[in-house]
Design an enzyme around this catalytic site. Sequence first.
Site, mmCIF file in Angstrom:
data_model
loop_
_atom_site.group_PDB
_atom_site.id
_atom_site.type_symbol
_atom_site.label_atom_id
_atom_site.label_comp_id
_atom_site.label_asym_id
_atom_site.label_seq_id
_atom_site.Cartn_x
_atom_site.Cartn_y
_atom_site.Cartn_z
ATOM 1 N N LYS A 18 0.842 -1.207 0.000
ATOM 2 C CA LYS A 18 0.000 0.000 0.000
ATOM 3 C C LYS A 18 0.873 1.252 0.000
ATOM 4 O O LYS A 18 0.663 2.174 -0.792
ATOM 5 C CB LYS A 18 -0.886 0.009 1.248
ATOM 6 C CG LYS A 18 -1.509 1.360 1.583
ATOM 7 C CD LYS A 18 -2.399 1.314 2.797
ATOM 8 C CE LYS A 18 -1.686 1.552 4.090
ATOM 9 N NZ LYS A 18 -1.416 2.935 4.437
ATOM 10 N N ASN A 19 1.893 1.267 0.854
ATOM 11 C CA ASN A 19 2.689 2.491 1.029
ATOM 12 C C ASN A 19 3.717 2.700 -0.069
ATOM 13 O O ASN A 19 4.429 3.701 -0.079
ATOM 14 C CB ASN A 19 3.339 2.518 2.419
ATOM 15 C CG ASN A 19 2.292 2.696 3.507
ATOM 16 O OD1 ASN A 19 1.137 3.001 3.201
ATOM 17 N ND2 ASN A 19 2.684 2.485 4.748
ATOM 18 N N CYS A 112 -4.868 12.148 13.101
ATOM 19 C CA CYS A 112 -5.559 10.854 12.991
ATOM 20 C C CYS A 112 -5.355 10.159 14.329
ATOM 21 O O CYS A 112 -4.777 10.697 15.260
ATOM 22 C CB CYS A 112 -5.010 10.049 11.811
ATOM 23 S SG CYS A 112 -3.455 9.305 12.168
ATOM 24 N N ARG A 117 0.488 14.398 13.390
ATOM 25 C CA ARG A 117 1.004 14.149 12.024
ATOM 26 C C ARG A 117 1.054 15.422 11.181
ATOM 27 O O ARG A 117 0.352 15.571 10.186
ATOM 28 C CB ARG A 117 0.170 13.059 11.361
ATOM 29 C CG ARG A 117 0.224 11.785 12.193
ATOM 30 C CD ARG A 117 -0.383 10.608 11.558
ATOM 31 N NE ARG A 117 0.401 10.138 10.420
ATOM 32 C CZ ARG A 117 -0.006 9.118 9.663
ATOM 33 N NH1 ARG A 117 -1.149 8.538 9.913
ATOM 34 N NH2 ARG A 117 0.721 8.734 8.635
ATOM 35 N N ASP A 301 4.848 0.540 12.028
ATOM 36 C CA ASP A 301 3.643 -0.130 11.510
ATOM 37 C C ASP A 301 3.553 -1.581 11.947
ATOM 38 O O ASP A 301 2.551 -2.239 11.671
ATOM 39 C CB ASP A 301 3.620 -0.059 9.977
ATOM 40 C CG ASP A 301 3.370 1.348 9.502
ATOM 41 O OD1 ASP A 301 3.520 1.607 8.303
ATOM 42 O OD2 ASP A 301 3.055 2.199 10.355
ATOM 43 N N ARG A 393 -8.552 -0.473 4.768
ATOM 44 C CA ARG A 393 -7.718 0.558 4.135
ATOM 45 C C ARG A 393 -6.375 -0.004 3.714
ATOM 46 O O ARG A 393 -5.757 0.466 2.775
ATOM 47 C CB ARG A 393 -7.476 1.694 5.136
ATOM 48 C CG ARG A 393 -8.714 2.428 5.533
ATOM 49 C CD ARG A 393 -8.358 3.650 6.294
ATOM 50 N NE ARG A 393 -7.240 4.320 5.617
ATOM 51 C CZ ARG A 393 -6.628 5.392 6.094
ATOM 52 N NH1 ARG A 393 -7.027 5.899 7.234
ATOM 53 N NH2 ARG A 393 -5.647 5.952 5.452
HETATM 54 C C1 EPZ Z 1 4.240 6.931 6.405
HETATM 55 O O1 EPZ Z 1 3.456 7.936 6.989
HETATM 56 C C2 EPZ Z 1 3.326 5.723 6.259
HETATM 57 N N1 EPZ Z 1 2.220 6.068 5.352
HETATM 58 C C3 EPZ Z 1 2.811 5.310 7.626
HETATM 59 O O2 EPZ Z 1 2.041 4.133 7.457
HETATM 60 C C4 EPZ Z 1 3.996 4.977 8.522
HETATM 61 O O3 EPZ Z 1 3.533 4.678 9.820
HETATM 62 C C5 EPZ Z 1 4.949 6.180 8.583
HETATM 63 O O4 EPZ Z 1 5.339 6.565 7.252
HETATM 64 C C6 EPZ Z 1 6.210 5.898 9.376
HETATM 65 O O5 EPZ Z 1 6.867 4.820 8.803
HETATM 66 C C7 EPZ Z 1 2.449 6.087 4.025
HETATM 67 O O6 EPZ Z 1 3.545 5.856 3.556
HETATM 68 C C8 EPZ Z 1 1.266 6.410 3.163
HETATM 69 P P1 EPZ Z 1 6.259 10.255 8.524
HETATM 70 P P2 EPZ Z 1 4.025 9.443 7.057
HETATM 71 O O7 EPZ Z 1 6.070 11.544 7.800
HETATM 72 O O8 EPZ Z 1 4.867 9.731 5.873
HETATM 73 C C9 EPZ Z 1 6.695 13.538 11.902
HETATM 74 C C10 EPZ Z 1 0.238 2.741 7.758
HETATM 75 O O9 EPZ Z 1 -0.103 2.146 8.777
HETATM 76 N N2 EPZ Z 1 6.538 14.508 10.814
HETATM 77 O O10 EPZ Z 1 7.439 9.413 8.186
HETATM 78 O O11 EPZ Z 1 2.869 10.341 7.346
HETATM 79 C C11 EPZ Z 1 5.426 12.736 12.158
HETATM 80 O O12 EPZ Z 1 4.582 13.437 13.059
HETATM 81 C C12 EPZ Z 1 0.649 4.174 7.821
HETATM 82 O O13 EPZ Z 1 0.331 2.217 6.621
HETATM 83 C C13 EPZ Z 1 6.689 15.868 11.089
HETATM 84 O O14 EPZ Z 1 6.944 16.253 12.226
HETATM 85 O O15 EPZ Z 1 4.957 9.375 8.337
HETATM 86 C C14 EPZ Z 1 5.955 11.468 12.764
HETATM 87 O O16 EPZ Z 1 6.182 11.693 14.143
HETATM 88 C C15 EPZ Z 1 0.381 4.751 9.172
HETATM 89 N N3 EPZ Z 1 6.551 16.768 10.074
HETATM 90 C C16 EPZ Z 1 7.305 11.280 12.062
HETATM 91 O O17 EPZ Z 1 7.641 12.553 11.500
HETATM 92 C C17 EPZ Z 1 6.258 16.369 8.780
HETATM 93 O O18 EPZ Z 1 6.140 17.235 7.890
HETATM 94 C C18 EPZ Z 1 7.299 10.260 10.936
HETATM 95 O O19 EPZ Z 1 6.208 10.568 10.095
HETATM 96 C C19 EPZ Z 1 6.101 14.990 8.521
HETATM 97 C C20 EPZ Z 1 6.255 14.089 9.553
#
Ligand code: EPZ
Length: 413
Positions: A18-19, A112, A117, A301, A393
Site C-alpha cells: 500500500k505504502n 488521525c 502528524r 507499523d 484501508r
Molecule cells: C508513512 O506515513 C506511512 N504512510 C505510515 O504508514 C507509517 O507509519 C509512517 O510513514 C512511518 O513509517 C504512508 O507511507 C502512506 P512520517 P508518514 O512523515 O509519511 C513527523 C500505515 O499504517 N513529521 O514518516 O505520514 C510525524 O509526526 C501508515 O500504513 C513531522 O513532524 O509518516 C511522525 O512523528 C500509518 N513533520 C514522524 O515525522 C512532517 O512534515 C514520521 O512521520 C512529517 C512528519
Amino acid sequence: MIKGGRPLHGEVRVSGAKNAALPLLAATILSPGPHRLSNVPRLRDIDTLRILLEQLGAEVEINGDEVRVSCPKIKSHRAPYELVKTMRASVLVLGPLLARTGRAMVSLPGGCAIGTRPIDQHLKGLKALGASISLRHGYIYARARGALRGTVICFDVPTVTGTENVLMAATLAEGETVLKNAACEPEVVELARALNGMGARIVGAGTEEIRVQGVESLGPMDHRVGPDRIEAGTFMVAAAITRGEIRIRECPLEWMEAVVSKLKEAGVEISKEGDLVRVAARWRPEPVDLKTRPYPGFPTDMQAQMMALLSLAKGTSVITETVFEDRFMHVAELRRMGAQIQLQGPSAVVKGVPKLTGAPVMATDLRASASLILAGLAAEGITEVSRIYHLDRGYEKLEEKLSSLGAEIKRVR
Ligand code: EPZ
C-alpha cells in the site's frame, strides 16, 4: 468474528505494498502517460486516491491488480477536504501538481488516531524549491511562478511521505536538488526507481542523502509494485501467535531485517525455502524489548502486531514507540482480552500472560485492527472486532487469507 485457538498452516501470498502504491499513483500526475502499474493491492486507500486523481483530470482504469492512468491535462488543482480527511496520503499529490502545473490547492490533512502528524516538512521542502505556500481556510495554497529550482533541503525529521512529496517535485525542478536527512524506507527506493524509469535522474534513494538532477519532462511509468513488508510481518506474527507453521510467497525478507531479528529473539523460526519463507513457532514467545525507529529500525507499523504477540510471552517486554506520539490505541482493547499492559509515557510494559480470552473489541486505526485480529486468533473463545473499515484501508482480503491458513474468521455484516 474470530474463534481463536487454531494453529495456522499452509501458504499465503503477500499483496503489493500500500505504502509503495500510493506515492507511485500520485507520481503519475507528473507526466501525461500512459502509465501502467501492476500488482496494485485492492484497498480502500487505492480507491480513494483513484477518485482524487480522476477529480484532478486523470483517466484511471483498474483491472484486477493492474492500474492504467493517463493524465494528458490537469483539469483541477484542488484536493478537497472530503477526500483528504479520509486518507492523509492524498497530500502526496501536492508535489506532483506543483511540479507539473505550478499550482496546487490541497486540504490540510487533519490528525488521525495515531498522532497530530503535521506536514511542515513537506511544506518546508516545497518552499525551498521556490514555491510560495499559504494556509487558508484549512487548505494549502501553493504556487510556483515558472519552474521550481533545485536546492539543498535538510529535513528536520526523517519523513516518508515528506521525502516522497519533495522528491517527486524535484524531478522537474531546474538544476540539482539534494535531500538530506531523507527517509530510507524501501517505498522511497521503489518510487525513485519508478521515477528514473520515467526519465528522472535520482541517485542515493535508500540513503539519507538523495540527489536529483531536474529534467524538462518525464515519460510514462511502467512498474510492478513490490510486496508489502508490513503485511508480510503481520502474517509472520499470525503464525507465531497461533504456534503454527506457514509459508509466505513474495515475502520481502531483505526489507524486514529488524522485524525478523526481533521475532527470532522471541523464539520464532524463520527461514528461506526456495522462493517461500517458512515461519513457525511451537511455544509461547520469549519476551523482547523493542523501540520503533525510522527504516532500517523496527517499523512503527509493526508495533501493534508485536504487542499482541508479546502479550502472551513468558515474561515482561518493553515496547517503546518513538515515531508517533499516540500509537497505543490498541492497548485498551488488548487489555479487554486479558493482556497486562502498563503505559509509561512512550513505552508500554507488557507482562506476558498464559492466555488471552476472546471479547468484543473496537479497531481504531489500520494496524491496531490487525493487532486485535492477531490476538483473536490466539484467544480462547470468540473475538468480535468492530469498525474493520480501518482494516480494509490497508489489508487486501485479510480474513480470506487467514481462513485459507485454517483460521476460523469471517466478516459479518
Ligand atoms: C508513512 O506515513 C506511512 N504512510 C505510515 O504508514 C507509517 O507509519 C509512517 O510513514 C512511518 O513509517 C504512508 O507511507 C502512506 P512520517 P508518514 O512523515 O509519511 C513527523 C500505515 O499504517 N513529521 O514518516 O505520514 C510525524 O509526526 C501508515 O500504513 C513531522 O513532524 O509518516 C511522525 O512523528 C500509518 N513533520 C514522524 O515525522 C512532517 O512534515 C514520521 O512521520 C512529517 C512528519
